[in-house]
Scaffold this active site. Structure first.
Site, PDB file in Angstrom:
ATOM      1  N   ASN A 119       1.471  -0.916   0.144  1.00  0.00           N
ATOM      2  CA  ASN A 119       0.003  -0.145   0.262  1.00  0.00           C
ATOM      3  C   ASN A 119       1.035   1.306  -0.070  1.00  0.00           C
ATOM      4  O   ASN A 119       2.220   1.123   0.978  1.00  0.00           O
ATOM      5  CB  ASN A 119      -1.233   0.347   1.480  1.00  0.00           C
ATOM      6  N   ASP A 168       6.994  13.549  19.353  1.00  0.00           N
ATOM      7  CA  ASP A 168       7.277  15.044  19.054  1.00  0.00           C
ATOM      8  C   ASP A 168       8.661  15.594  18.588  1.00  0.00           C
ATOM      9  O   ASP A 168       9.577  15.373  19.754  1.00  0.00           O
ATOM     10  CB  ASP A 168       6.493  16.108  19.849  1.00  0.00           C
ATOM     11  N   HIS A 218       9.694  19.902  16.207  1.00  0.00           N
ATOM     12  CA  HIS A 218       7.952  20.360  16.228  1.00  0.00           C
ATOM     13  C   HIS A 218       7.653  21.874  16.476  1.00  0.00           C
ATOM     14  O   HIS A 218       6.812  21.998  16.026  1.00  0.00           O
ATOM     15  CB  HIS A 218       7.934  18.894  16.662  1.00  0.00           C
TER      16      HIS A 218
END
Length: 263
Positions: free
Chosen positions: A66, A79, A83
């Site tokens: 996929n 994070d 960020h």
């Protein structure tokens, strides 16, 4: 016992089932809850998409695979310092520049689930962390601190998971002095079971969003949308939280896991 012998013992205990690998991640797919910001404030992450390339058919007769469309901060995720604006200048603040040694560390699990069951806006403060230390032992430098709220029980319902009304989202998280205190201990990062590392109402704190603001200013890390923290002891587990090595990545979905000793 030297390091090689210690690793050998760990390998044996894993095979014998004396050390369990606990999955701390939610499922990642089109129904995974995502953060929703006010439209007049910022652009939102698009919904996750999974598209089939082939599955033993004319597009690929012997294989299935996929392609994905997803944001860096989707589902259970890491994070990185870049960020947040306070962490923007760290050369090692991206997912491809963080030393991999930092992805494996002991974890302290602070159970706030009873308080959160009574109040979804519950905030863990420094006094609460110190009380936990008095009972379970000191938080040490280089360790993770994660807040158990059992919020992952809501993950199958995005509205319940975000828990927002006209005043904004309502979910638990840390106070400013909580983050300041654990940073003074030298932790490597902070984790939450909610959509982000901060409480739902953290925009009204000073500074706002302290988990993001203060952690990343200190070149530390955050974990969000963790699951199954009820399966971990307060101390003694090892957390493995490795983001994808995305070029200049600000974060990444992860398969967070913990190693837990079992009798």
């Amino acid at each position: 016992m030297n390091a090689a012998e210690t690793l050998g013992n760990l390998a044996a205990m894993l095979i014998e089932g004396k050390v369990e690998v606990v999955d701390l991640s939610g499922r990642l797919g089109p129904d995974t809850p995502l953060l929703q910001l006010p439209e007049d404030f910022a652009k939102n992450t698009p919904k996750i998409e999974i598209h089939k390339i082939s599955e033993y058919d004319s597009d690929g007769p012997f294989f299935a695979w996929n392609w994905l469309k997803l944001g860096e901060h989707s589902g259970t995720h890491f994070d990185a310092p870049h960020h947040w604006i306070t962490g923007k200048d760290f050369a090692d603040g991206y997912t491809d520049s963080i030393p991999p040694q930092n992805f494996v560390a002991p974890v302290n699990v602070i159970d706030c689930s009873a308080e959160v069951a009574k109040n979804p806006d519950f905030l863990l403060d420094a006094a609460g962390v110190k009380a936990w230390e008095a009972k379970h032992g000191e938080i040490k430098a280089g360790e993770w601190v994660v807040m158990r709220s059992d919020w992952d029980s809501r993950a199958g319902d995005e509205a319940a998971y975000l828990n927002a009304d006209e005043t904004g989202p309502h979910s638990p998280g840390p106070t400013v002095d909580c983050i300041q205190y654990i940073l003074s201990k030298g932790v490597i990062g902070w984790g939450n079971q909610c959509i982000g590392t901060d409480a739902g109402q953290a925009g009204g704190m000073e500074p706002p969003y302290p988990a993001h603001n203060l952690l990343h200013a200190a070149n530390k890390y955050g974990l969000a949308s963790l699951a199954n923290l009820d399966k971990l002891p307060p101390k003694g587990a090892i957390l493995i939280a490795a983001p994808l090595k995305i070029v200049k990545g600000t974060g990444s979905p992860i398969r967070a896991m913990a190693l837990v000793a079992r009798n």
